[in-house]
Write an enzyme that holds these catalytic residues in place. Structure first.
Site, PDB file in Angstrom:
ATOM      1  N   GLU A 125       0.855  -1.180   0.000  1.00 10.86           N
ATOM      2  CA  GLU A 125       0.000   0.000   0.000  1.00 10.86           C
ATOM      3  C   GLU A 125       0.893   1.232   0.000  1.00 10.86           C
ATOM      4  O   GLU A 125       1.849   1.309   0.774  1.00 10.86           O
ATOM      5  CB  GLU A 125      -0.870   0.059   1.253  1.00 10.86           C
ATOM      6  CG  GLU A 125      -1.894  -1.013   1.351  1.00 10.86           C
ATOM      7  CD  GLU A 125      -2.719  -0.902   2.626  1.00 10.86           C
ATOM      8  OE1 GLU A 125      -3.702  -1.643   2.724  1.00 10.86           O
ATOM      9  OE2 GLU A 125      -2.383  -0.103   3.523  1.00 10.86           O
ATOM     10  N   ALA A 157       6.923  25.852  -0.497  1.00 14.37           N
ATOM     11  CA  ALA A 157       6.908  24.585  -1.234  1.00 14.37           C
ATOM     12  C   ALA A 157       5.581  24.422  -1.951  1.00 14.37           C
ATOM     13  O   ALA A 157       4.591  25.054  -1.603  1.00 14.37           O
ATOM     14  CB  ALA A 157       7.124  23.416  -0.282  1.00 14.37           C
ATOM     15  N   GLU A 178      -6.090  30.107  -4.407  1.00 12.32           N
ATOM     16  CA  GLU A 178      -7.389  30.268  -3.777  1.00 12.32           C
ATOM     17  C   GLU A 178      -7.480  29.316  -2.584  1.00 12.32           C
ATOM     18  O   GLU A 178      -7.066  28.151  -2.665  1.00 12.32           O
ATOM     19  CB  GLU A 178      -8.494  29.947  -4.789  1.00 12.32           C
ATOM     20  CG  GLU A 178      -9.880  30.210  -4.270  1.00 12.32           C
ATOM     21  CD  GLU A 178     -10.974  29.888  -5.290  1.00 12.32           C
ATOM     22  OE1 GLU A 178     -12.140  30.008  -4.912  1.00 12.32           O
ATOM     23  OE2 GLU A 178     -10.655  29.510  -6.433  1.00 12.32           O
TER      24      GLU A 178
END
Length: 180
Positions: free
Chosen positions: A40, A78, A140
């Protein structure tokens, strides 16, 4: 043991969830000993981050709420890479969007794997100097504040555990060692 004896082979890729930023995978793999297993992990497009110094030798840090930790943390600017985007261009973009600065000089500091146990994310880390102001233009629904701070104070904050973000710790400590 030779490295080739450590390689796991993908039998089948299985996407469990496709999101706006990440995908969740649960792949079938063949282990080096011939046993079948599952892996996973979070598939991530990667990101770029930048340790930026103003002309007085201060670094620019962000204060931003990060929902998974339920706290406001310290980070260097970042952002995620857009499909096919050059990491250095992404770092420049994020520096301007988040801090309202452009760099006269940018150089690569490194590449890290932030959490190899559960994601394939690559984080490209850059150093920016000779900053010039433009204007901040956040995405936004992006909320953050910028703090200028002497570099040595940031090093102390990493060492005392106040700064916990891995990319920020890496960039600050790597640069501290490089400048010696």
């Amino acid at each position: 043991m030779d490295e080739k004896d450590l390689i796991e082979k993908e039998i089948k890729a299985n996407t469990v969830y496709s999101g706006h930023i990440v995908n969740l995978r649960n792949d079938d793999v063949l282990l080096p000993n011939g046993v079948k297993s599952k892996r996973e992990y979070v598939e991530h497009p990667g990101g770029a981050t930048i340790l930026a110094f103003d002309n007085e030798g201060n670094i620019l840090l962000e204060r931003q709420f990060r929902y998974p930790y339920r706290e406001v943390i310290w980070e260097i600017p970042a952002g995620k890479l857009e499909k096919g985007e050059d990491p250095m261009e992404a770092a420049k973009r994020e520096l301007e969007e988040e801090t309202g600065m452009v760099a006269g000089k940018i150089e690569k500091l490194g590449l890290i794997y932030p959490s190899p146990g559960y994601t394939n994310e690559h984080l490209y880390i850059y150093l920016a100097t000779d900053l010039k102001p433009t204007r901040q233009h956040l995405d936004e629904n992006e909320f953050l504040s910028i703090v200028k701070m002497p570099f040595e104070k940031a090093v102390d904050m990493v060492m005392n555990g106040e700064i916990k973000d891995s990319k920020t710790c890496y960039a600050i400590l790597k640069y501290a060692i490089m400048k010696k």
